[in-house]
Each structure stands twice: as structure tokens, then as C-alpha cells.
Design an enzyme around this catalytic site. Structure first.
Site, PDB file in Angstrom:
ATOM      1  N   TYR A 144      -4.296   4.855   1.325  1.00  0.00           N
ATOM      2  CA  TYR A 144      -4.889   3.982  -0.137  1.00  0.00           C
ATOM      3  C   TYR A 144      -6.709   4.015  -0.515  1.00  0.00           C
ATOM      4  O   TYR A 144      -7.781   4.157   0.057  1.00  0.00           O
ATOM      5  CB  TYR A 144      -4.837   2.479   0.214  1.00  0.00           C
ATOM      6  CG  TYR A 144      -5.203   1.171  -0.183  1.00  0.00           C
ATOM      7  CD1 TYR A 144      -4.863   1.161  -1.508  1.00  0.00           C
ATOM      8  CD2 TYR A 144      -5.325  -0.284  -0.511  1.00  0.00           C
ATOM      9  CE1 TYR A 144      -5.481   0.339  -3.096  1.00  0.00           C
ATOM     10  CE2 TYR A 144      -5.504  -1.317  -1.191  1.00  0.00           C
ATOM     11  CZ  TYR A 144      -5.781  -0.876  -2.618  1.00  0.00           C
ATOM     12  OH  TYR A 144      -5.415  -1.498  -3.654  1.00  0.00           O
ATOM     13  N   LYS A 172      -0.531   5.137  -1.779  1.00  0.00           N
ATOM     14  CA  LYS A 172      -0.527   4.105  -2.822  1.00  0.00           C
ATOM     15  C   LYS A 172      -1.741   4.323  -3.775  1.00  0.00           C
ATOM     16  O   LYS A 172      -3.030   4.155  -3.382  1.00  0.00           O
ATOM     17  CB  LYS A 172      -0.674   2.651  -2.024  1.00  0.00           C
ATOM     18  CG  LYS A 172      -1.211   1.357  -2.894  1.00  0.00           C
ATOM     19  CD  LYS A 172      -1.928   0.347  -2.072  1.00  0.00           C
ATOM     20  CE  LYS A 172      -1.974  -0.784  -3.469  1.00  0.00           C
ATOM     21  NZ  LYS A 172      -2.243  -1.911  -3.156  1.00  0.00           N
ATOM     22  N   VAL A 212       3.451  -0.119  -5.386  1.00  0.00           N
ATOM     23  CA  VAL A 212       2.636  -1.065  -4.601  1.00  0.00           C
ATOM     24  C   VAL A 212       2.555  -2.267  -5.671  1.00  0.00           C
ATOM     25  O   VAL A 212       1.236  -1.942  -5.992  1.00  0.00           O
ATOM     26  CB  VAL A 212       2.060  -0.480  -3.044  1.00  0.00           C
ATOM     27  CG1 VAL A 212       1.160  -1.922  -2.928  1.00  0.00           C
ATOM     28  CG2 VAL A 212       2.727  -0.009  -2.976  1.00  0.00           C
TER      29      VAL A 212
END
Length: 308
Positions: A144, A172, A212
Site C-alpha cells: 500500500y 494498492k 481498492v
């Protein structure tokens, strides 16, 4: 209803909702509400994956025990129909490893690992952190990258090194740097997922495989259609959907996430509850403007819903 059939190019699915954590009137985690919301997102919202205990799930203010109970509850409700990705990131590598191993025991299908925040480690530290966590379990890892919150970006060259790890499969991407993301996509096999709703379509255009999303709490079927139409080459339809969703993209983020998406879910009669300090609930004026944003984005709360 979604199945668990896995596309090798999309190791975490197509559309994942970064799910809020519902809290009850006493301020505790509402496990029944979490199961009902997870079921709604999978059955009605076209999510084939859920991220549990990410930023949207208020992970900084939930305990390790709460995270474990929440993850187990969601896995029990929809783990046979959706990929459950556990947010396990922290700014302490040893603690992140503990959370990762606990998530594997609880039944997670994958891990979301954010860059260590506040510490601002060098790129060599980021590389060592992600590799150490990926070594700790058998689960696939999604990195992320969100420098606006963590204070440090994962450099493209570091992403290329991370891509060499057999269990680091995805990103992400909330870096909001299309040039950097393009470079990584051109030089690795990492599966990129848009982590900034406003950039969903632009990221698809450079090779992202899915989202996401926070807005998928409210408009999952249209987001799933955007991915599907883009895959089919109908870029015009994908662009139309992007424009339809702009009021939601902009409206939900007028206050720090997840304040307004929780307010929106309350308006829609779905489990949400309050946010935990240091976040504060939406004001009446914010909710009134949110109602307008929802309406412009094609989401109309049922009659009788209140701004409380």
C-alpha cells in the site's frame, strides 16, 4: 453473487471494497453489523474482495484483538465468496509481522501492508520491511503506497525490487503519480489496484487491473461495470461511468476518510456507526451537502432517513 475463481492477472480480485468498521452505540466493534455489511457489499455491491482493517476501517484506533475478531467475523460471513485481505500495516515491522501471522490464522486470503508511517524510513528500510512481512506467512501481499499519509513514497526502483519476492504480488496505488506507476507497470508483473477513487479510470488506462475502493460502498456495480467495459475496449462507456461517479468521488472525500462514507451508509440504512477519536462525525452541514453529492451521483437515500 461473486465466486472465488481467481484470475492469475488479478490475484486479489477485480473490485475490492476498503470496508469501514461498523461501531455500535457503546463504541465497540459491531461484529453483526460487519457481517451484514460485508454480505451486502458482496451480494449487492459486486465486490469480489474486501479489505478489512485498512485506513477506511479505522485501523489506527482498533486494537489487535478487535482486528482479529472483525476479520474472523467477515471471513465467516463471506470468506467463501470473496477474497478477504487483511490490513496489517504499522510503523513497527515486528508488530506488522505479528498482525500478519494472526491474519493468516484468522483465515485471511491476503495481506495489505502499508509503508511504515511517521518514521520515514529510507528505501532500503522499506525494502527490508516489506520483505520481512512477506517472509512471515504464506499469504500474497499487496503493498500500500500512500505517501500523503505515510510521509514516504515507495520509489519505482524499490517496487521493482519488491516484485522479485514470490509473495509480493500487488500494489494498492494511492501515490497519485501516474508517471511513477507507469514505470513500475512497464518493468514488473505487479498487479496494480487503484487506491484513489478519482483516479480509477486513469489507472486502468495505464494497466491497473482493478480497484481498492471506498466509493464501492455506494456504487459497487457501476465500478465493476467500469472495469468490465474497459476490459472489453468500450472506453467511452467507462468514461461515461467515471463522469457519473465524479460527485461521489468528490463528495465522500470532502472530509477525512471515513467520516463521510460512514455518514452516507447511515443515510442508506446500512451498518456504520460513529467514527472514533481523533476523527469526529460529520456535521449537519456536511451531511446536507453529502445528500446533494449522493443525489448528483445517482445514490438516493430512502425516504425518512435523517441527517443525525
Amino acid at each position: 453473487m461473486n465466486s472465488m475463481t481467481q484470475d492469475p492477472g488479478r490475484p486479489f480480485g477485480r473490485l475490492l471494497t476498503a470496508m469501514i468498521t461498523p461501531f455500535g452505540p457503546d463504541g465497540g466493534v459491531d461484529l453483526d453489523g460487519a457481517q451484514r455489511l460485508a454480505t451486502h457489499l458482496v451480494e449487492q455491491g459486486d465486490s469480489d474482495g474486501l479489505v478489512i482493517s485498512g485506513t477506511t476501517g479505522e485501523s489506527p484506533t482498533t486494537s489487535d484483538q478487535e482486528k482479529d475478531r472483525l476479520l474472523r467475523a467477515v471471513c465467516e460471513a463471506v470468506g467463501d465468496r470473496a477474497r478477504i485481505v487483511a490490513g496489517v500495516g504499522s510503523n513497527d515491522t515486528a508488530h506488522t509481522v505479528e498482525l500478519a501471522t494472526a491474519a493468516q490464522r484468522a483465515g485471511a486470503h491476503g495481506l495489505l501492508v502499508v509503508s511504515p508511517y511517521y518514521s520515514k524510513p529510507p528505501q532500503s528500510g522499506l525494502l527490508a520491511h516489506f520483505a520481512t512481512v512477506a517472509d512471515a506467512t504464506d499469504l500474497p501481499v499487496m503493498v500500500y503506497d500512500i505517501p500523503a499519509r505515510t510521509g514516504v513514497a515507495v520509489a519505482p526502483e524499490t517496487m521493482a525490487r519488491l516484485a522479485e519476492h514470490p509473495r509480493i504480488l500487488g500494489v494498492k496505488d494511492a501515490k497519485d503519480d501516474l508517471a511513477a506507476s507507469s514505470w513500475v507497470l512497464a518493468h514488473t508483473d505487479l498487479a496494480y489496484y487503484s487506491g484513489t477513487d478519482l483516479l480509477n479510470l486513469p489507472l486502468l488506462s495505464i494497466g491497473a487491473v482493478g480497484f481498492v475502493s471506498v466509493v464501492s460502498h455506494l456504487a459497487g456495480p457501476r465500478l465493476r461495470e467500469m472495469i468490465d467495459q474497459h476490459d472489453k475496449g468500450d472506453v467511452a462507456r467507462a468514461r461515461d461511468l467515471h463522469r457519473e461517479l465524479l460527485p461521489l468521488y468528490q463528495g465522500v472525500f470532502r472530509a477525512p476518510n471515513p467520516i463521510l462514507v460512514k455518514a452516507a451508509l447511515q443515510l442508506l440504512g446500512l451498518p456504520a456507526g460513529a467514527v472514533r477519536l481523533p476523527l469526529v462525525d460529520a456535521t449537519g452541514d456536511q451531511v446536507a451537502r453529502l445528500r446533494d453529492d449522493l443525489a448528483q451521483g445517482g445514490v438516493v437515500p430512502p425516504a425518512g432517513s435523517t441527517d443525525a
